[in-house]
Design a protein around this motif. Structure first.
Motif, PDB file in Angstrom:
ATOM      1  N   GLU A  73       2.157  91.607   4.868  1.00  0.00           N
ATOM      2  CA  GLU A  73       0.775  91.819   4.436  1.00  0.00           C
ATOM      3  C   GLU A  73      -0.042  92.382   5.587  1.00  0.00           C
ATOM      4  O   GLU A  73       0.194  92.069   6.758  1.00  0.00           O
ATOM      5  N   GLN A  74      -0.988  93.234   5.255  1.00  0.00           N
ATOM      6  CA  GLN A  74      -1.914  93.750   6.255  1.00  0.00           C
ATOM      7  C   GLN A  74      -3.320  93.297   5.911  1.00  0.00           C
ATOM      8  O   GLN A  74      -3.692  93.213   4.744  1.00  0.00           O
ATOM      9  N   GLY A  75      -4.101  93.004   6.937  1.00  0.00           N
ATOM     10  CA  GLY A  75      -5.470  92.546   6.721  1.00  0.00           C
ATOM     11  C   GLY A  75      -6.091  92.119   8.031  1.00  0.00           C
ATOM     12  O   GLY A  75      -5.594  92.435   9.112  1.00  0.00           O
ATOM     13  N   LYS A  76      -7.172  91.380   7.916  1.00  0.00           N
ATOM     14  CA  LYS A  76      -7.918  90.975   9.096  1.00  0.00           C
ATOM     15  C   LYS A  76      -7.511  89.573   9.567  1.00  0.00           C
ATOM     16  O   LYS A  76      -7.415  88.642   8.774  1.00  0.00           O
ATOM     17  N   ALA A  77      -7.267  89.432  10.884  1.00  0.00           N
ATOM     18  CA  ALA A  77      -6.951  88.132  11.489  1.00  0.00           C
ATOM     19  C   ALA A  77      -8.162  87.630  12.253  1.00  0.00           C
ATOM     20  O   ALA A  77      -8.944  88.417  12.793  1.00  0.00           O
ATOM     21  N   SER A  78      -8.323  86.324  12.280  1.00  0.00           N
ATOM     22  CA  SER A  78      -9.365  85.686  13.083  1.00  0.00           C
ATOM     23  C   SER A  78      -8.699  84.555  13.863  1.00  0.00           C
ATOM     24  O   SER A  78      -7.491  84.356  13.771  1.00  0.00           O
ATOM     25  N   TRP A  79      -9.474  83.799  14.648  1.00  0.00           N
ATOM     26  CA  TRP A  79      -8.887  82.687  15.389  1.00  0.00           C
ATOM     27  C   TRP A  79      -9.853  81.508  15.445  1.00  0.00           C
ATOM     28  O   TRP A  79     -11.054  81.675  15.269  1.00  0.00           O
ATOM     29  N   TYR A  80      -9.294  80.320  15.612  1.00  0.00           N
ATOM     30  CA  TYR A  80     -10.121  79.121  15.720  1.00  0.00           C
ATOM     31  C   TYR A  80      -9.701  78.316  16.941  1.00  0.00           C
ATOM     32  O   TYR A  80      -8.524  78.258  17.281  1.00  0.00           O
ATOM     33  N   GLY A  81     -10.697  77.706  17.649  1.00  0.00           N
ATOM     34  CA  GLY A  81     -10.416  77.082  18.936  1.00  0.00           C
ATOM     35  C   GLY A  81     -10.937  75.680  19.147  1.00  0.00           C
ATOM     36  O   GLY A  81     -10.550  74.740  18.454  1.00  0.00           O
ATOM     37  N   LYS A  82     -11.855  75.527  20.125  1.00  0.00           N
ATOM     38  CA  LYS A  82     -12.278  74.214  20.605  1.00  0.00           C
ATOM     39  C   LYS A  82     -12.803  73.286  19.517  1.00  0.00           C
ATOM     40  O   LYS A  82     -12.561  72.084  19.540  1.00  0.00           O
ATOM     41  N   LYS A  83     -13.525  73.816  18.570  1.00  0.00           N
ATOM     42  CA  LYS A  83     -14.120  72.982  17.522  1.00  0.00           C
ATOM     43  C   LYS A  83     -13.057  72.213  16.747  1.00  0.00           C
ATOM     44  O   LYS A  83     -13.295  71.099  16.266  1.00  0.00           O
ATOM     45  N   PHE A  84     -11.881  72.796  16.616  1.00  0.00           N
ATOM     46  CA  PHE A  84     -10.820  72.182  15.819  1.00  0.00           C
ATOM     47  C   PHE A  84      -9.710  71.582  16.676  1.00  0.00           C
ATOM     48  O   PHE A  84      -8.817  70.918  16.140  1.00  0.00           O
ATOM     49  N   HIS A  85      -9.734  71.798  17.980  1.00  0.00           N
ATOM     50  CA  HIS A  85      -8.690  71.305  18.883  1.00  0.00           C
ATOM     51  C   HIS A  85      -8.592  69.777  18.802  1.00  0.00           C
ATOM     52  O   HIS A  85      -9.576  69.064  18.953  1.00  0.00           O
ATOM     53  N   GLY A  86      -7.393  69.277  18.499  1.00  0.00           N
ATOM     54  CA  GLY A  86      -7.173  67.838  18.402  1.00  0.00           C
ATOM     55  C   GLY A  86      -7.297  67.282  17.006  1.00  0.00           C
ATOM     56  O   GLY A  86      -6.956  66.120  16.765  1.00  0.00           O
ATOM     57  N   ARG A  87      -7.764  68.112  16.074  1.00  0.00           N
ATOM     58  CA  ARG A  87      -7.883  67.648  14.695  1.00  0.00           C
ATOM     59  C   ARG A  87      -6.544  67.810  13.967  1.00  0.00           C
ATOM     60  O   ARG A  87      -5.653  68.523  14.421  1.00  0.00           O
ATOM     61  N   LYS A  88      -6.433  67.160  12.819  1.00  0.00           N
ATOM     62  CA  LYS A  88      -5.214  67.259  12.034  1.00  0.00           C
ATOM     63  C   LYS A  88      -5.172  68.576  11.266  1.00  0.00           C
ATOM     64  O   LYS A  88      -6.182  69.032  10.731  1.00  0.00           O
ATOM     65  N   THR A  89      -4.001  69.164  11.209  1.00  0.00           N
ATOM     66  CA  THR A  89      -3.817  70.373  10.414  1.00  0.00           C
ATOM     67  C   THR A  89      -3.387  69.971   9.011  1.00  0.00           C
ATOM     68  O   THR A  89      -3.159  68.798   8.726  1.00  0.00           O
ATOM     69  N   ALA A  90      -3.234  70.928   8.152  1.00  0.00           N
ATOM     70  CA  ALA A  90      -2.910  70.653   6.759  1.00  0.00           C
ATOM     71  C   ALA A  90      -1.548  69.995   6.578  1.00  0.00           C
ATOM     72  O   ALA A  90      -1.319  69.303   5.580  1.00  0.00           O
ATOM     73  N   ASN A  91      -0.626  70.191   7.517  1.00  0.00           N
ATOM     74  CA  ASN A  91       0.691  69.564   7.364  1.00  0.00           C
ATOM     75  C   ASN A  91       0.829  68.279   8.180  1.00  0.00           C
ATOM     76  O   ASN A  91       1.920  67.748   8.338  1.00  0.00           O
ATOM     77  N   GLY A  92      -0.291  67.761   8.726  1.00  0.00           N
ATOM     78  CA  GLY A  92      -0.282  66.488   9.433  1.00  0.00           C
ATOM     79  C   GLY A  92      -0.106  66.585  10.931  1.00  0.00           C
ATOM     80  O   GLY A  92      -0.194  65.571  11.635  1.00  0.00           O
ATOM     81  N   GLU A  93       0.138  67.772  11.448  1.00  0.00           N
ATOM     82  CA  GLU A  93       0.249  67.940  12.897  1.00  0.00           C
ATOM     83  C   GLU A  93      -1.139  67.907  13.527  1.00  0.00           C
ATOM     84  O   GLU A  93      -2.159  67.955  12.826  1.00  0.00           O
ATOM     85  N   THR A  94      -1.172  67.837  14.858  1.00  0.00           N
ATOM     86  CA  THR A  94      -2.439  67.887  15.588  1.00  0.00           C
ATOM     87  C   THR A  94      -2.658  69.314  16.059  1.00  0.00           C
ATOM     88  O   THR A  94      -1.782  69.895  16.722  1.00  0.00           O
ATOM     89  N   TYR A  95      -3.783  69.873  15.701  1.00  0.00           N
ATOM     90  CA  TYR A  95      -4.047  71.261  16.071  1.00  0.00           C
ATOM     91  C   TYR A  95      -4.173  71.412  17.581  1.00  0.00           C
ATOM     92  O   TYR A  95      -4.915  70.679  18.241  1.00  0.00           O
ATOM     93  N   ASP A  96      -3.439  72.369  18.120  1.00  0.00           N
ATOM     94  CA  ASP A  96      -3.441  72.675  19.552  1.00  0.00           C
ATOM     95  C   ASP A  96      -3.814  74.144  19.718  1.00  0.00           C
ATOM     96  O   ASP A  96      -3.051  75.027  19.335  1.00  0.00           O
ATOM     97  N   MET A  97      -4.989  74.389  20.263  1.00  0.00           N
ATOM     98  CA  MET A  97      -5.460  75.764  20.394  1.00  0.00           C
ATOM     99  C   MET A  97      -4.641  76.585  21.387  1.00  0.00           C
ATOM    100  O   MET A  97      -4.782  77.809  21.450  1.00  0.00           O
ATOM    101  N   TYR A  98      -3.756  75.919  22.148  1.00  0.00           N
ATOM    102  CA  TYR A  98      -2.900  76.621  23.098  1.00  0.00           C
ATOM    103  C   TYR A  98      -1.469  76.788  22.584  1.00  0.00           C
ATOM    104  O   TYR A  98      -0.599  77.287  23.291  1.00  0.00           O
ATOM    105  N   ALA A  99      -1.225  76.370  21.352  1.00  0.00           N
ATOM    106  CA  ALA A  99       0.103  76.509  20.754  1.00  0.00           C
ATOM    107  C   ALA A  99       0.234  77.867  20.082  1.00  0.00           C
ATOM    108  O   ALA A  99      -0.726  78.639  19.989  1.00  0.00           O
ATOM    109  N   GLU A 100       1.426  78.154  19.605  1.00  0.00           N
ATOM    110  CA  GLU A 100       1.663  79.410  18.898  1.00  0.00           C
ATOM    111  C   GLU A 100       1.850  79.106  17.420  1.00  0.00           C
ATOM    112  O   GLU A 100       2.952  79.169  16.874  1.00  0.00           O
ATOM    113  N   THR A 101       0.755  78.734  16.795  1.00  0.00           N
ATOM    114  CA  THR A 101       0.769  78.397  15.375  1.00  0.00           C
ATOM    115  C   THR A 101      -0.298  79.218  14.663  1.00  0.00           C
ATOM    116  O   THR A 101      -1.051  79.967  15.282  1.00  0.00           O
ATOM    117  N   ALA A 102      -0.364  79.053  13.352  1.00  0.00           N
ATOM    118  CA  ALA A 102      -1.314  79.841  12.569  1.00  0.00           C
ATOM    119  C   ALA A 102      -1.645  79.129  11.276  1.00  0.00           C
ATOM    120  O   ALA A 102      -0.925  78.232  10.834  1.00  0.00           O
TER     121      ALA A 102
END
Length: 272
Positions: A73-102
């Motif tokens: 797929e082609q389209g626009k990408a954005s990013w999210y950082g400090k505001k969400f760092h340490g919060r839970k992601t949709a699959n139960g992991e802890t969001y790490d703004m320095y990881a290679e996830t999406a």
């Protein structure tokens, strides 16, 4: 969530009749139909099934697809950082703004994606572990690290192409001097019918049911199947007009763009 939906049928004359449809939850519906025309270290994990269940954000129901095979797929990408760092992601992991996830709205959790910045050809590989972005015309949310690697921190967004990779290929792509062997290691999954389903385009949302009916009739008279869905938003009930656009996501995206350029700038594809 209980939803009320309306759809409309036009034969040689416009006729209104009541029927029963099921969209996620049971609901009573009157129906119209058109007249007939001839992070760095990534450990492999097993993700729970609930992360693949349909979910609702801002009144819109999203349906995660069962397989990422062949996804591009082609389209626009954005990013999210400090505001969400340490919060839970949709699959139960802890969001790490320095990881290679999406974050992606519908791809299976754990999907490895090759993300290419089409503006500078920089690439990364990221693993889906969250849902989003829930902003129109954005297809993926990256971490700070991912965005930095793609050179999009300053602008905040970038035009990208995302391609699903096999589980055995989680390594990031090398810089522009990468050799042919490393390029061959990043091969997309075999194409599959991932984009098939029933797709609608939302063309309007109204407080008054009558206004929704008027718009629905305009599309029905043009030979389109139209559904009006009632849903709660901002403390009130809204009526959403959805036009059936086809069973191929690629073709539906073309129709969405056509509507955006012809008086419906907020047209939005919905899968059912």
């Amino acid at each position: 969530m209980k939803r009320t939906e309306f759809s409309y049928t036009f034969s040689f004359a416009v006729c209104l009749f009541l029927g029963v449809l099921t969209f996620g939850c049971s609901s009573k519906t009157p129906t119209y139909s058109p007249q007939k025309q001839g992070h760095k270290q990534e450990n492999k994990k097993t993700y729970s099934k609930p992360t693949q269940r349909p979910y609702v954000i801002n009144g819109i129901r999203y349906y995660p697809i069962p397989s990422a095979e062949g996804y591009s797929e082609q389209g626009k990408a954005s990013w999210y950082g400090k505001k969400f760092h340490g919060r839970k992601t949709a699959n139960g992991e802890t969001y790490d703004m320095y990881a290679e996830t999406a974050a992606h709205k519908t791809l299976p959790m754990g999907t490895m994606l090759l993300v290419t910045n089409l503006e500078n050809n920089k690439q990364i590989v990221a693993r889906v572990n969250d849902r989003g972005p829930f902003v129109k015309n954005r297809i993926i949310d990256l971490t700070y690290t991912g965005a930095e690697s793609l050179g999009m921190i300053k602008n905040g967004t970038a035009r990208v192409r995302i391609v699903a990779l096999s589980d055995e290929q989680p390594q990031p792509a090398q810089p522009q001097h990468q050799d042919e062997q490393s390029k061959r290691e990043l091969q997309p999954l075999v194409a599959n019918k991932f984009d098939q389903g029933n797709f609608y385009v939302q063309v309007g949302a109204f407080i008054e049911l009558e206004n929704a009916r008027k718009l629905a009739k305009k599309f029905a008279l043009k030979g389109r199947n139209v559904t009006i869905q009632q849903y709660p938003a901002a403390g009130m009930q809204l009526y959403r007009v959805m036009v059936f656009a086809g069973t191929s996501l690629a073709k539906v995206k073309v129709y969405e763009k056509h509507l955006e350029q012809n008086g419906f700038p907020d047209a939005l594809v919905l899968a059912r």
